[in-house]
Design a protein around this motif. Structure first.
Motif, PDB file in Angstrom:
ATOM      1  N   VAL B  33      -4.712   0.427  31.029  1.00 31.72           N
ATOM      2  CA  VAL B  33      -5.023   0.684  32.439  1.00 31.72           C
ATOM      3  C   VAL B  33      -5.971   1.882  32.573  1.00 31.72           C
ATOM      4  CG1 VAL B  33      -3.993   1.478  34.602  1.00 31.72           C
ATOM      5  CG2 VAL B  33      -3.007  -0.452  33.408  1.00 31.72           C
ATOM      6  N   GLU B  34      -5.764   2.886  31.711  1.00 31.82           N
ATOM      7  CA  GLU B  34      -6.650   4.056  31.716  1.00 31.82           C
ATOM      8  C   GLU B  34      -8.078   3.623  31.361  1.00 31.82           C
ATOM      9  OE1 GLU B  34      -5.820   8.463  30.021  1.00 31.82           O
ATOM     10  OE2 GLU B  34      -4.195   7.019  29.818  1.00 31.82           O
ATOM     11  N   GLU B  36      -9.317   0.673  31.789  1.00 29.95           N
ATOM     12  CA  GLU B  36      -9.788  -0.119  32.936  1.00 29.95           C
ATOM     13  C   GLU B  36     -10.292   0.821  34.035  1.00 29.95           C
ATOM     14  OE1 GLU B  36     -10.079  -3.229  33.880  1.00 29.95           O
ATOM     15  OE2 GLU B  36     -10.023  -3.114  36.073  1.00 29.95           O
ATOM     16  N   GLN B  37      -9.561   1.933  34.220  1.00 29.79           N
ATOM     17  CA  GLN B  37      -9.959   2.894  35.265  1.00 29.79           C
ATOM     18  C   GLN B  37     -11.298   3.546  34.927  1.00 29.79           C
ATOM     19  OE1 GLN B  37      -7.830   6.525  35.782  1.00 29.79           O
ATOM     20  NE2 GLN B  37      -7.598   6.156  37.966  1.00 29.79           N
ATOM     21  N   ARG B  39     -13.665   2.253  33.079  1.00 32.37           N
ATOM     22  CA  ARG B  39     -14.687   1.213  33.227  1.00 32.37           C
ATOM     23  C   ARG B  39     -15.089   1.073  34.696  1.00 32.37           C
ATOM     24  NH1 ARG B  39     -15.349  -3.460  34.956  1.00 32.37           N
ATOM     25  NH2 ARG B  39     -13.225  -3.564  35.747  1.00 32.37           N
ATOM     26  N   LYS B  40     -14.069   1.111  35.569  1.00 36.53           N
ATOM     27  CA  LYS B  40     -14.296   0.979  37.004  1.00 36.53           C
ATOM     28  C   LYS B  40     -15.099   2.170  37.535  1.00 36.53           C
ATOM     29  CE  LYS B  40     -11.314  -0.656  40.692  1.00 36.53           C
ATOM     30  NZ  LYS B  40      -9.934  -0.735  41.115  1.00 36.53           N
TER      31      LYS B  40
END
Lengths: 174, 119
Positions: B33-34, B36-37, B39-40
């Motif tokens: 999730v980190e 993913e964050q 990347r976002k």
């Protein structure tokens, strides 16, 4: 700033709280659907990434449980669909999953009764199995299952009844 | 038939997990999730930079088009003056790259240049 804190309109919901509360129930829900441990692990991770992405847009924390289960269920169904599409043989998912159950890892084969029960569940249709699992194992009310699956409460009652009868029949006949 | 069979089996399943699985899984999900964050976050910065660069390019082009023609200054001349120099100096590398790309591909600017060269 807490990077995992995302705010919904109703109240702040921390991703870490959601993870701690639901990682085990969701793992078992997914595992019962996909049978293989490694597959359940992948589906669970994908489920939580989707939960993270959508948590900010969740309107009410009251709907959290059915929302996370809906994401997990959709991921399970997508996984099973992919498995069906990539399978070289023409056997259906039930047979494929039964084969995985019979020769998979992280399964206690000494639990004969439980093994038989899982085999009985794999004779059900995907829909019946989903409804049965949510009602029997996750102890969801019909309203919650309706919010999770989108199936009407009346249909759910019939589906659960039929699934239960089919399982009982298998258990007594085999 | 009664629910005896269901009661006998209960909610137990034959499924097991490797030792320490849930602890590992918990940290693996947090790591994923980190990632993913990050990347976002990167995607947001790139989008913002591209929008800013495009807006700058549009502003520059509009300025050159809407400027009353005095016949004494070409677009190249305008860009060469002090204000434009300051403006260009303040641009980030990404904005500058975007601006150069847009300018090189801009038919109007290139066409203007060709006309000046001919006459």
């Amino acid at each position: 700033m807490n990077i995992f804190k995302r705010h919904s309109t109703a109240e702040a919901v921390s991703f870490k709280e959601v993870l701690s509360t639901y990682e085990q129930p969701l793992y078992w829900h997914i595992r019962r659907m996909v049978v293989v441990h490694e597959d359940a692990q992948d589906v669970l991770q994908e489920t939580f990434i989707k939960i993270y992405r959508g948590l900010g847009s969740l309107k009410s924390s009251e709907a959290l449980k059915t929302w996370v289960y809906r994401i997990a269920t959709n991921e399970c169904l997508r996984h099973l669909q992919r498995k069906r599409e990539t399978a070289l043989s023409t056997i259906d998912n039930g047979e494929m999953l039964t084969a995985s159950l019979m020769e998979g890892e992280h399964i206690d084969y000494d639990k004969e009764m439980e093994m038989k029960f899982q085999k009985a569940l794999l004779t059900l249709s995907e829909n019946q199995r989903l409804v049965f699992n949510l009602r029997y194992y996750d102890e969801m009310s019909y309203d919650e299952i309706h919010a999770t699956t989108g199936i009407s409460v009346d249909s759910l009652k019939v589906t659960y009844h039929n699934a239960k009868e089919k399982v009982k029949h298998y258990m007594t006949e085999n | 038939m009664s629910n005896d069979i269901l009661e006998k089996v209960g909610k137990k399943t034959p499924f097991t997990v490797p030792e320490g699985f849930f602890e590992t899984m918990h940290s693996d999900i947090l790591k994923a999730v980190e990632k993913e964050q990050k990347r976002k976050h990167r995607a947001t910065i790139i989008t913002w930079a591209m929008s800013a660069a495009a807006a700058t390019a549009i502003a520059l082009i509009s300025f050159s088009v809407l400027q009353p023609s005095t016949g004494s200054q070409s677009t190249q001349d305008m860009l060469a003056d002090n204000n434009s120099d300051t403006y260009l100096t303040n641009m980030s590398d990404e904005e500058l790259d975007m601006w150069i790309t847009l300018t090189n591909n801009d038919e109007f600017l290139n066409c203007d240049n060709t006309i000046e060269t001919i006459y």
